[in-house]
Write a protein that holds these residues in place. Structure first.
Motif, mmCIF file in Angstrom:
data_model
loop_
_atom_site.group_PDB
_atom_site.id
_atom_site.type_symbol
_atom_site.label_atom_id
_atom_site.label_comp_id
_atom_site.label_asym_id
_atom_site.label_seq_id
_atom_site.Cartn_x
_atom_site.Cartn_y
_atom_site.Cartn_z
ATOM 1 N N ILE A 237 -8.612 12.762 -4.755
ATOM 2 C CA ILE A 237 -9.851 13.246 -4.601
ATOM 3 C C ILE A 237 -9.843 14.536 -3.830
ATOM 4 O O ILE A 237 -9.171 14.745 -2.933
ATOM 5 N N ALA A 238 -10.663 15.737 -4.376
ATOM 6 C CA ALA A 238 -10.555 16.795 -3.413
ATOM 7 C C ALA A 238 -11.939 17.602 -3.590
ATOM 8 O O ALA A 238 -13.001 17.057 -4.297
ATOM 9 N N GLY A 239 -12.114 17.950 -2.309
ATOM 10 C CA GLY A 239 -13.577 18.494 -2.112
ATOM 11 C C GLY A 239 -13.723 19.690 -0.794
ATOM 12 O O GLY A 239 -12.576 19.985 -0.602
ATOM 13 N N GLY A 240 -15.012 20.176 -0.846
ATOM 14 C CA GLY A 240 -15.002 21.268 0.254
ATOM 15 C C GLY A 240 -16.401 21.451 0.567
ATOM 16 O O GLY A 240 -17.188 21.134 -0.314
ATOM 17 N N LEU A 241 -16.641 22.299 1.593
ATOM 18 C CA LEU A 241 -18.038 22.533 2.076
ATOM 19 C C LEU A 241 -17.918 23.872 2.985
ATOM 20 O O LEU A 241 -17.119 24.016 3.633
ATOM 21 N N HIS A 242 -19.281 24.285 3.185
ATOM 22 C CA HIS A 242 -19.196 25.459 4.339
ATOM 23 C C HIS A 242 -19.874 24.909 5.427
ATOM 24 O O HIS A 242 -20.524 23.943 5.702
ATOM 25 N N VAL A 243 -18.845 25.145 6.613
ATOM 26 C CA VAL A 243 -18.953 24.662 8.064
ATOM 27 C C VAL A 243 -19.572 25.721 9.057
ATOM 28 O O VAL A 243 -19.552 25.538 10.202
ATOM 29 N N GLY A 244 -19.130 27.000 8.565
ATOM 30 C CA GLY A 244 -19.650 28.043 9.344
ATOM 31 C C GLY A 244 -18.603 28.866 9.872
ATOM 32 O O GLY A 244 -18.829 29.801 10.692
ATOM 33 N N LEU A 245 -17.283 28.833 9.329
ATOM 34 C CA LEU A 245 -16.262 29.724 9.629
ATOM 35 C C LEU A 245 -16.531 30.910 8.981
ATOM 36 O O LEU A 245 -16.028 31.970 9.611
ATOM 37 N N ARG A 246 -17.055 30.994 7.818
ATOM 38 C CA ARG A 246 -17.479 32.205 7.026
ATOM 39 C C ARG A 246 -18.918 32.078 6.849
ATOM 40 O O ARG A 246 -19.667 31.302 7.333
ATOM 41 N N ARG A 247 -19.448 33.331 6.724
ATOM 42 C CA ARG A 247 -20.987 33.547 6.672
ATOM 43 C C ARG A 247 -21.489 32.542 5.670
ATOM 44 O O ARG A 247 -22.510 31.814 6.184
ATOM 45 N N LYS A 248 -21.134 32.457 4.380
ATOM 46 C CA LYS A 248 -21.815 31.660 3.414
ATOM 47 C C LYS A 248 -20.736 30.670 2.626
ATOM 48 O O LYS A 248 -21.399 29.732 2.093
ATOM 49 N N LYS A 249 -19.832 31.285 2.401
ATOM 50 C CA LYS A 249 -19.007 30.482 1.515
ATOM 51 C C LYS A 249 -18.319 29.474 1.924
ATOM 52 O O LYS A 249 -18.044 29.248 3.370
ATOM 53 N N ARG A 250 -17.833 28.448 1.106
ATOM 54 C CA ARG A 250 -17.096 27.246 1.532
ATOM 55 C C ARG A 250 -15.758 27.708 2.351
ATOM 56 O O ARG A 250 -14.967 28.545 1.790
ATOM 57 N N ASP A 251 -15.656 27.043 3.408
ATOM 58 C CA ASP A 251 -14.451 27.209 4.355
ATOM 59 C C ASP A 251 -13.471 26.025 4.758
ATOM 60 O O ASP A 251 -12.889 26.270 5.853
ATOM 61 N N PHE A 252 -14.099 24.829 4.322
ATOM 62 C CA PHE A 252 -13.341 23.734 4.842
ATOM 63 C C PHE A 252 -13.070 22.718 3.898
ATOM 64 O O PHE A 252 -13.968 22.428 2.758
ATOM 65 N N GLY A 253 -12.062 22.319 3.470
ATOM 66 C CA GLY A 253 -11.663 21.444 2.175
ATOM 67 C C GLY A 253 -10.570 20.514 2.340
ATOM 68 O O GLY A 253 -9.857 20.403 3.670
ATOM 69 N N TRP A 254 -10.388 19.573 1.664
ATOM 70 C CA TRP A 254 -9.581 18.498 1.799
ATOM 71 C C TRP A 254 -8.999 17.765 0.301
ATOM 72 O O TRP A 254 -9.817 18.060 -0.590
ATOM 73 N N ILE A 255 -7.685 17.335 0.443
ATOM 74 C CA ILE A 255 -7.211 16.593 -0.722
ATOM 75 C C ILE A 255 -6.842 15.263 -0.170
ATOM 76 O O ILE A 255 -6.105 15.026 1.045
ATOM 77 N N TYR A 256 -7.441 14.065 -0.869
ATOM 78 C CA TYR A 256 -7.257 12.618 -0.283
ATOM 79 C C TYR A 256 -6.388 12.063 -1.516
ATOM 80 O O TYR A 256 -6.993 12.034 -2.669
ATOM 81 N N SER A 257 -5.666 11.230 -1.448
ATOM 82 C CA SER A 257 -4.702 10.349 -2.165
ATOM 83 C C SER A 257 -5.457 8.939 -1.855
ATOM 84 O O SER A 257 -5.156 8.173 -0.807
ATOM 85 N N THR A 258 -5.892 7.953 -2.907
ATOM 86 C CA THR A 258 -6.059 6.729 -2.646
ATOM 87 C C THR A 258 -5.221 5.784 -2.069
ATOM 88 O O THR A 258 -5.452 4.774 -1.570
ATOM 89 N N THR A 259 -3.836 6.160 -2.527
ATOM 90 C CA THR A 259 -2.571 5.378 -1.785
ATOM 91 C C THR A 259 -1.858 6.220 -1.124
ATOM 92 O O THR A 259 -1.850 7.860 -1.473
ATOM 93 N N GLU A 260 -1.114 5.833 -0.224
ATOM 94 C CA GLU A 260 -0.098 6.793 0.589
ATOM 95 C C GLU A 260 0.829 7.504 -0.790
ATOM 96 O O GLU A 260 1.271 6.924 -1.351
ATOM 97 N N ALA A 261 1.284 8.741 -0.405
ATOM 98 C CA ALA A 261 2.010 9.620 -1.217
ATOM 99 C C ALA A 261 3.270 10.105 -0.538
ATOM 100 O O ALA A 261 3.348 10.264 0.693
ATOM 101 N N SER A 262 4.152 10.036 -1.489
ATOM 102 C CA SER A 262 5.649 10.785 -0.941
ATOM 103 C C SER A 262 5.261 12.292 -0.746
ATOM 104 O O SER A 262 4.112 12.898 -1.554
ATOM 105 N N ALA A 263 5.821 13.230 0.263
ATOM 106 C CA ALA A 263 5.349 14.252 0.553
ATOM 107 C C ALA A 263 6.569 15.151 0.753
ATOM 108 O O ALA A 263 7.381 14.787 1.261
ATOM 109 N N ALA A 264 6.274 16.382 0.567
ATOM 110 C CA ALA A 264 7.331 17.597 0.687
ATOM 111 C C ALA A 264 6.613 18.797 0.956
ATOM 112 O O ALA A 264 5.527 19.049 0.546
ATOM 113 N N GLY A 265 7.215 19.715 1.448
ATOM 114 C CA GLY A 265 6.850 21.044 2.027
ATOM 115 C C GLY A 265 7.566 22.189 2.104
ATOM 116 O O GLY A 265 9.043 21.985 2.502
ATOM 117 N N VAL A 266 7.288 23.175 1.808
ATOM 118 C CA VAL A 266 8.025 24.398 2.054
ATOM 119 C C VAL A 266 7.345 25.494 3.167
ATOM 120 O O VAL A 266 6.104 25.456 2.878
#
Length: 412
Positions: free
Chosen positions: A28-57
């Motif tokens: 599930i992914a989503g986002g909204l405007h919290v006021g970091l930018r003037r008008k545009k959405r500036d805060f978002g999230w990705i959520y997995s309903t179950t724990e996921a293997s993860a990696a990063g670079v």
């Protein structure tokens, strides 16, 4: 043979250019405007309903931003995530101990809303360097995670943008053990982009069953051929990373190098990575053209990468492309200083499919025809430097007057 195999693999993919990180099962992914930018959405999230293997670079810049440090440590310790929280407009970089605590507070607030442990949350930020996050706005954002009103993945795609002019996302599907596996991706990046990670964020999700070690190897390999092969302006930023989550919600045999269909998954994963990388290069600040440099015949792939990167990184090449000037000498120069192994007498260059250099010697060409081709949006430079097996492609953009305007007033 390689080209035939590539076409066959491509035909096995179901490509959805409207897809994104919310496309695989259980995400599930989503986002909204919290006021970091003037008008545009500036805060978002990705959520997995179950724990996921993860990696990063992660960025190679020595000034790593607080959220990157926290996320890198989190994945190193646990090899898993269940959610990622992202804000734009403020990088939370060069913010010292307070910045680190702010990133950890963001983890804790998001975890409370999701009823999971803080170490299952990754955090990322992008934007202006050197300002503290207004944490009351970040906390407000975390309080709306999983609010149905904001749970639309296109909202997430929009929430992570800075100077980008468009969202960057897609998903692909491939059959593994007779089951449909989906890989989705969303990215941002427009300026301060250079090979070895730059001011870009990339997120890849999949419902495939892949353990963390295998996923880490897969992501690093894909990054070397995609996100580390792009450039906009030669600057490498402090925040940038690509994160991947695999939640295993498709019931197939666990994927690794020994799985008989591993090659299909790798091809699909690389396709997503390269599409996102090229989208970033194409949307470079002020860019009007995507520039692709393809190199073959090098001593090995590492040499080919150096040459390809050198071409798309050259400001002289970039400005010539912007001016639609068939000054192939700038390309030759960029090849010549890229590697000591380049032999001029074995070097051939084509620009927009017109040969301009053969065995190191200038070839006569139709100036008007080439100038006409240089007006197109996608410019391809093809280089052969010998009869070796090394090959690579790098992606960049032209350098325009608009780039100067954007960056001359970035903070104002």
């Amino acid at each position: 043979m390689k080209e035939i195999e590539t076409i066959d693999m491509l035909n096995q993919l179901n490509i959805d250019l409207q897809g994104d990180v919310g496309s695989p099962l259980g995400f599930i992914a989503g986002g909204l405007h919290v006021g970091l930018r003037r008008k545009k959405r500036d805060f978002g999230w990705i959520y997995s309903t179950t724990e996921a293997s993860a990696a990063g670079v992660y960025t190679l810049n020595r000034f790593k931003a607080a959220p990157l440090i926290v996320t890198e440590e989190t994945i190193y310790m646990n090899q898993s995530l269940q959610a990622i929280v992202v804000n734009s407009a403020n990088a939370n970089s060069c913010t010292g101990a307070r910045g680190l605590q702010d990133a950890k507070d963001t983890q804790a607030w998001a975890a409370e809303q999701l009823n999971i442990e803080p170490y299952k949350i990754g955090v990322a930020s992008t934007g202006v360097i050197g300002s503290f996050l207004p944490m009351e706005k970040i906390q407000y954002g975390t309080q709306h995670i999983l609010n149905e009103k904001y749970n639309q993945s296109q909202f997430f795609n929009q929430s992570i943008l800075t100077t980008d002019t468009t969202t960057k996302h897609l998903s692909v599907q491939v059959e593994i053990d007779g089951k449909t596996v989906t890989i989705g991706g969303t990215a941002k990046g427009s300026g301060m982009v250079h090979p070895n990670m730059a001011t870009m964020l990339g997120f890849i999700t999949t419902d495939a069953n892949v353990d963390a070690r295998t996923l880490d190897n897969c992501l690093k390999q894909a990054t070397d051929q995609s996100f580390n092969m792009i450039t906009v302006d030669g600057d490498t930023s402090t925040n940038d990373m690509v994160l991947c989550m695999a939640n295993g919600q498709v019931d197939h045999q666990s994927l690794d190098e020994n799985h008989p269909e591993w090659h299909k998954f790798i091809y699909a994963f690389n396709f997503v990575s390269q599409y996102l990388a090229k989208s970033i290069a194409k949307d470079g600040e002020g860019a009007t053209k995507l520039v692709t440099a393809k190199v073959i015949g090098a001593y090995h792939d590492k040499e080919a990468k150096k040459i390809a990167k050198s071409i798309v990184s050259s400001n002289l090449v970039k400005t010539a492309i912007h001016g639609e000037d068939a000054n192939f000498g700038r390309i030759v120069t960029a090849i010549g200083y890229a590697s000591k192994h380049v032999e001029p007498s074995e070097t051939n260059v084509s620009l927009c499919q017109l040969p301009v250099l053969e065995h190191g010697m200038h070839l006569p060409f139709d100036e008007q025809l080439l100038k006409a081709r240089l007006t197109e949006d996608n410019i391809v430079i093809e280089v052969s430097v010998g009869d070796g097996d090394g090959e690579a492609a790098a992606y960049g953009c032209d350098l325009s007057y608009e780039y100067v305007r954007i960056n001359a007033s970035y903070r104002t």
